[in-house]
Enzyme design. Structure first.
Site, PDB file in Angstrom:
ATOM      1  N   PHE A 124       0.853  -1.187   0.000  1.00 53.96           N
ATOM      2  CA  PHE A 124       0.000   0.000   0.000  1.00 53.96           C
ATOM      3  C   PHE A 124       0.895   1.246   0.000  1.00 53.96           C
ATOM      4  CE2 PHE A 124      -3.031   3.030   1.765  1.00 53.96           C
ATOM      5  CZ  PHE A 124      -4.220   2.638   1.188  1.00 53.96           C
ATOM      6  N   ASP A 195       1.801  -5.126   8.321  1.00 52.92           N
ATOM      7  CA  ASP A 195       0.606  -4.286   8.251  1.00 52.92           C
ATOM      8  C   ASP A 195      -0.603  -5.212   8.071  1.00 52.92           C
ATOM      9  OD1 ASP A 195      -1.481  -2.585   7.542  1.00 52.92           O
ATOM     10  OD2 ASP A 195      -0.123  -1.136   6.599  1.00 52.92           O
ATOM     11  N   TYR A 220     -10.790   1.027  10.921  1.00 51.87           N
ATOM     12  CA  TYR A 220     -12.049   1.353  10.221  1.00 51.87           C
ATOM     13  C   TYR A 220     -12.398   0.381   9.108  1.00 51.87           C
ATOM     14  CZ  TYR A 220      -8.491   3.673   7.333  1.00 51.87           C
ATOM     15  OH  TYR A 220      -7.374   3.947   6.599  1.00 51.87           O
ATOM     16  N   LYS A 221     -11.576  -0.647   8.895  1.00 51.63           N
ATOM     17  CA  LYS A 221     -11.877  -1.613   7.830  1.00 51.63           C
ATOM     18  C   LYS A 221     -12.705  -2.751   8.438  1.00 51.63           C
ATOM     19  CE  LYS A 221      -8.121   0.103   5.011  1.00 51.63           C
ATOM     20  NZ  LYS A 221      -6.710   0.030   4.659  1.00 51.63           N
ATOM     21  N   ARG A 369     -12.861  -4.327  -7.175  1.00 53.90           N
ATOM     22  CA  ARG A 369     -12.522  -4.954  -5.905  1.00 53.90           C
ATOM     23  C   ARG A 369     -13.785  -5.217  -5.097  1.00 53.90           C
ATOM     24  NH1 ARG A 369      -8.625  -2.190  -1.437  1.00 53.90           N
ATOM     25  NH2 ARG A 369     -10.416  -0.813  -1.293  1.00 53.90           N
TER      26      ARG A 369
END
Ligand SMILES: *Cc1c(COP(=O)(O)O)cnc(C)c1O
Length: 410
Positions: A124, A195, A220-221, A369
């Site tokens: 990322f 991560d 928040y995922k 996605r």
């Protein structure tokens, strides 16, 4: 596979009841919980209580009377249980990007004499930017060695201080082997930072068993803490006395309310905090984690695998001939909780799906996605999503100017 088969999967799903803890808009199939988790029903009341009872009534006394001050550690303990860590190895603070900065410096300082950080090109971007910014700050006395995933192993030599990787690839959903890569890094004298942003809350992770040194991840995922929820960080117990944050703030001080002019790190993990924690967001995240109570991460992972397998099977079954290629690993053992497809017109296709209530997202240049949050998705949602995709492809509904306009967030 028929709709009846899929309904039967819902009927026998041991996690079917977990969806009640979430509130989604009618008519929406939400396949973007890997970007922003859905809202748990309990959050609004809890946050309103915090505002009206705790903040309004208690004012500054709330820090002690309502134990706001302990929230980073308390919520950290709960997340530890989801990622195979000990209770005193996880704290909630800042964002994933900031936590990476803090832990990169901690790890580099523990490997003085080595100056290379290894990561993969698929990582990322913010993770890579943090290393680049650090190299700039340190006048290039450290450097980023960026390699394709296939070359990670050969990139780890005696110059490498830290191997910094993300478990699940945000684009393709490909999953790296934490245990094997951590072991490899350790054999070559390097430390690891993992991560877990695209895995915590969807995948059964065992940081202890894998002997991981450091880790970070998003709130928040799949943890559903709400937009901008604070992140978490993990420091293995064995490093906690030596590891020091790059950001020395008063919340990491041994005794913040002595207001000493000199910094003295607190014992243990608390030193990895920097400034005042965001209590509104922490309370939302704390409440959101209730949805995991009474479940096992192994069961959540099993459902995640079943959801993604079903999606792949249904796309194979009903979306042939549309030039949609599977961008994710076909084997679930090497896949996270998402399935990505490739198509040259990926962007307008995703927009047409969203217009029909099937919310996935697009990642440049050509990735559609779809994330599968096991706590609130039903197998029938997967059926609906694929049927909608088929309809959009057959009718070419995506081929319209309204679906080509790009927002700031894709
Ligand atoms: C989502 C995500 C981030 C986000 O970091 P923030 O600091 O919260 O913006 C970082 N790394 C990975 C791998 C992610 O998936």
């Amino acid at each position: 596979m028929t709709l009846d088969d899929v309904r039967e999967m819902d009927r026998v799903d041991p996690l079917a009841n977990c969806a009640k803890a979430f509130s989604l808009p009618d008519g929406v199939v939400y396949l973007d919980g890997n970007s922003l988790g859905a809202m748990p029903v309990a959050v609004p009341r809890r946050v309103e209580g915090l505002l009206r009872k705790e903040w309004r009534q208690s004012l500054v006394r709330g820090w002690t009377d309502h134990s706001w001050i302990d929230l980073p550690v308390r919520v950290g303990k709960r997340i530890a249980g989801l990622i195979g860590a000990n209770e005193d190895e996880v704290v909630v603070s800042d964002s994933t990007s900031v936590n990476l900065h803090k832990l990169l410096v901690a790890a580099l300082k523990l490997r003085e004499g080595r100056s290379v950080v290894v990561s993969n090109q698929e990582n990322f971007p913010t993770d890579l930017y943090i290393v680049q910014g650090l190299a700039w700050l340190l006048d290039d006395s450290i450097s980023l060695r960026l390699v394709p995933t296939a070359d990670i192993e050969s990139a780890i030599n005696e110059e490498v201080a830290v191997v910094m990787l993300t478990q699940v690839d945000y684009r393709t959903g490909a999953m790296l082997d934490i245990e094997a890569l951590t072991d490899l890094a350790h054999q070559r004298g390097a430390l690891v930072i993992w991560d877990l942003s695209h895995s915590a809350g969807a995948i059964d992770i065992d940081l202890g068993r894998a002997d991981v040194d450091f880790a970070v991840g998003c709130g928040y995922k799949y943890l559903n803490g709400g937009p901008g929820a604070p992140a978490f960080l993990f420091v293995a117990k064995r490093h906690q006395d030596q590891a020091q944050s790059s950001l020395w703030g008063w919340f990491g001080h041994a005794s913040p309310f002595e207001f000493d002019t000199g910094y003295q790190p607190s014992d243990g993990l608390a030193r990895m905090q920097c400034g005042t924690p965001p209590i509104l967001s922490l309370v939302a995240l704390d409440t959101a984690l209730d949805a995991f109570m009474g479940t096992e991460m192994k069961a959540i992972r099993a459902k995640s695998v079943a959801l993604t397998d079903l999606f792949v099977e249904l796309v194979d079954q009903s979306c042939q001939g549309f030039d949609l290629d599977l961008a994710s690993p076909r084997q679930s053992v090497s896949r996270g909780s998402q399935v990505s497809l490739r198509h040259d017109e990926g962007y307008p296709i995703v927009q047409a799906l969203i217009a029909r209530g099937v919310i996935g997202d697009f990642r440049a240049p050509d990735i559609l996605r779809f994330g599968f949050a096991p706590l609130y998705l039903r197998y029938e949602n997967v059926w609906t999503a694929v049927e909608t995709l088929r309809e959009v492809m057959i009718t070419r509904a995506w081929d319209s100017p309204e679906f080509r306009r790009r927002g700031v967030v894709t």
